[in-house]
Design a protein around this motif. Structure first.
Motif, short mmCIF file in Angstrom:
data_model
loop_
_atom_site.label_atom_id
_atom_site.label_comp_id
_atom_site.label_asym_id
_atom_site.label_seq_id
_atom_site.Cartn_x
_atom_site.Cartn_y
_atom_site.Cartn_z
N GLN A 153 -2.46 -9.12 4.52
CA GLN A 153 -2.28 -9.92 5.72
C GLN A 153 -1.95 -9.03 6.92
O GLN A 153 -2.47 -9.21 8.02
N VAL A 154 -1.08 -8.04 6.69
CA VAL A 154 -0.73 -7.09 7.75
C VAL A 154 -1.95 -6.26 8.13
O VAL A 154 -2.26 -6.10 9.32
N VAL A 171 14.23 -0.12 6.88
CA VAL A 171 13.66 -1.43 6.55
C VAL A 171 12.31 -1.32 5.87
O VAL A 171 11.80 -2.31 5.35
N GLY A 172 11.71 -0.12 5.87
CA GLY A 172 10.49 0.07 5.11
C GLY A 172 9.23 0.16 5.95
O GLY A 172 8.14 -0.21 5.48
N LYS A 173 9.34 0.68 7.17
CA LYS A 173 8.15 0.79 8.03
C LYS A 173 7.12 1.72 7.40
O LYS A 173 5.95 1.37 7.27
N SER A 174 7.54 2.93 7.04
CA SER A 174 6.60 3.89 6.46
C SER A 174 6.10 3.41 5.11
O SER A 174 4.93 3.62 4.76
N SER A 175 6.95 2.76 4.34
CA SER A 175 6.53 2.24 3.03
C SER A 175 5.43 1.20 3.18
O SER A 175 4.46 1.18 2.41
N ALA A 179 1.52 1.37 1.98
CA ALA A 179 0.90 0.34 1.15
C ALA A 179 -0.41 -0.12 1.77
O ALA A 179 -1.39 -0.38 1.06
N VAL A 180 -0.45 -0.20 3.10
CA VAL A 180 -1.68 -0.58 3.80
C VAL A 180 -2.74 0.50 3.64
O VAL A 180 -3.92 0.21 3.43
N ALA A 181 -2.33 1.77 3.74
CA ALA A 181 -3.26 2.90 3.66
C ALA A 181 -2.59 4.05 2.91
O ALA A 181 -1.96 4.91 3.52
N ALA A 211 -7.47 0.89 9.88
CA ALA A 211 -8.09 -0.45 9.78
C ALA A 211 -8.72 -0.88 11.10
O ALA A 211 -8.51 -2.00 11.58
N ASP A 212 -9.49 0.02 11.71
CA ASP A 212 -10.22 -0.24 12.95
C ASP A 212 -9.31 -0.49 14.15
O ASP A 212 -9.68 -1.16 15.12
#
Length: 295
Positions: A153-154, A171-175, A179-181, A211-212
């Motif tokens: 979704q993100v 809070v997990g920004k890099s994580s 996960a996205v890439a 992601a474009d």
């Protein structure tokens, strides 16, 4: 002469991605400091490329918007990341972020991380928060990088947008970006048990092609000051549920504090506006008024 976007600042150099996707390391013109021009990541610039493959920034084009912390310009949307646990979710800090983003006319997307850490009894209050902000009109995405929940979704929201990831340290920004890439392999840190926050792992603001779209991973931080240009009487326009009821107030210039016939205060009493939102509004108003008196 080439046009491009600053994607990284480091050691006095500016890495610029040109319109042809060529990355050129640049210095700024010597007179920028005298002209009080400080280029930041996200700035659209005009550069002069040199024979040795480097370049000089000749001009910084007019900005659509500009954040000071994190320092970045021309943002379309902001992913505001808040963990539901370790560190704990904070209504106060979320509303501070939303005020900042709304004041800059950037589209906010609330992302709750670490949903997998919640016990059954802890889930209720978080779902109440999710429902509260969705009712206002905000996009809220519930994620878990451990379970891959919400990741697609993100990812689907990046296309043709320049996005910023912002939130408290840990809070997990890099994580989430990993996960996205997964090919990004961004550094992540463990939460300090004694401090209740994460170690800084992202050291510099960097725009990443993903992601474009372009996505900024930013250093985390635990406090947030309102921009100097935000005046106390403008704060009411940064609360969406206040804006839609503003015309119902008895007085046109109502700031929703002490005025009689205030539709906002009535909506709070009727349970149509969350008391946490109104209490934070009052706190922020006092803070802005105190700042004005000091300066």
């Amino acid at each position: 002469m080439l046009k491009g976007t600053i994607i990284r600042l480091q050691g006095g150099f500016y890495d610029v991605m040109t319109e042809s996707n060529q990355e050129i390391r640049c210095r700024a013109r010597g007179n920028f400091r005298k002209r009080n021009i400080s280029p930041v990541v996200g700035d659209d610039v005009v550069i002069q490329d040199q024979e040795d493959g480097t370049g000089y920034i000749l001009e910084v084009e007019e900005r659509q918007n500009h954040l000071v912390r994190p320092p970045i310009a021309n943002i379309d949307q902001a992913f505001l990341l808040f963990s539901v646990k370790e560190p704990a979710f904070s209504y106060h800090l979320l509303d501070r972020f939303l005020v900042l983003i709304e004041s800059k006319q950037i589209h906010p997307i609330i992302v709750l991380t670490k949903m997998d850490l919640l016990s059954e009894e802890e889930t209720g209050p978080i779902q109440e928060a999710v429902a509260r902000y969705r009712a206002i009109g905000y996009d809220v995405i519930e994620t878990s990088t451990e379970l891959s929940d919400g990741v697609d979704q993100v990812r689907g929201l990046f296309k043709e947008k320049t996005s910023v990831f912002a939130g408290q340290t840990g809070v997990g920004k890099s994580s989430l970006l990993n996960a996205v890439a997964p090919e990004l392999e961004l550094a992540t840190g463990k939460i300090s048990k004694s401090l209740g926050r994460g170690k800084h792992t992202t050291r510099h603001v960097t725009l990443i092609q993903l992601a474009d779209g372009l996505v900024a991973d930013t250093p985390g931080f635990s406090s947030l000051e309102f921009p100097q240009e935000l005046e106390a009487d403008e704060l009411r326009w940064c609360f969406l549920e206040f804006v839609e009821r503003h015309d119902d107030c008895k007085f046109r210039g109502c700031v929703h504090i002490n005025e009689p016939g205030c539709a906002i205060k009535q909506a709070v009493e009727d349970g149509k506006i969350a008391s946490t939102r109104y209490e934070n509004y009052v706190t922020f108003m006092e803070e802005l008024n105190d700042r004005k008196r000091r300066y």
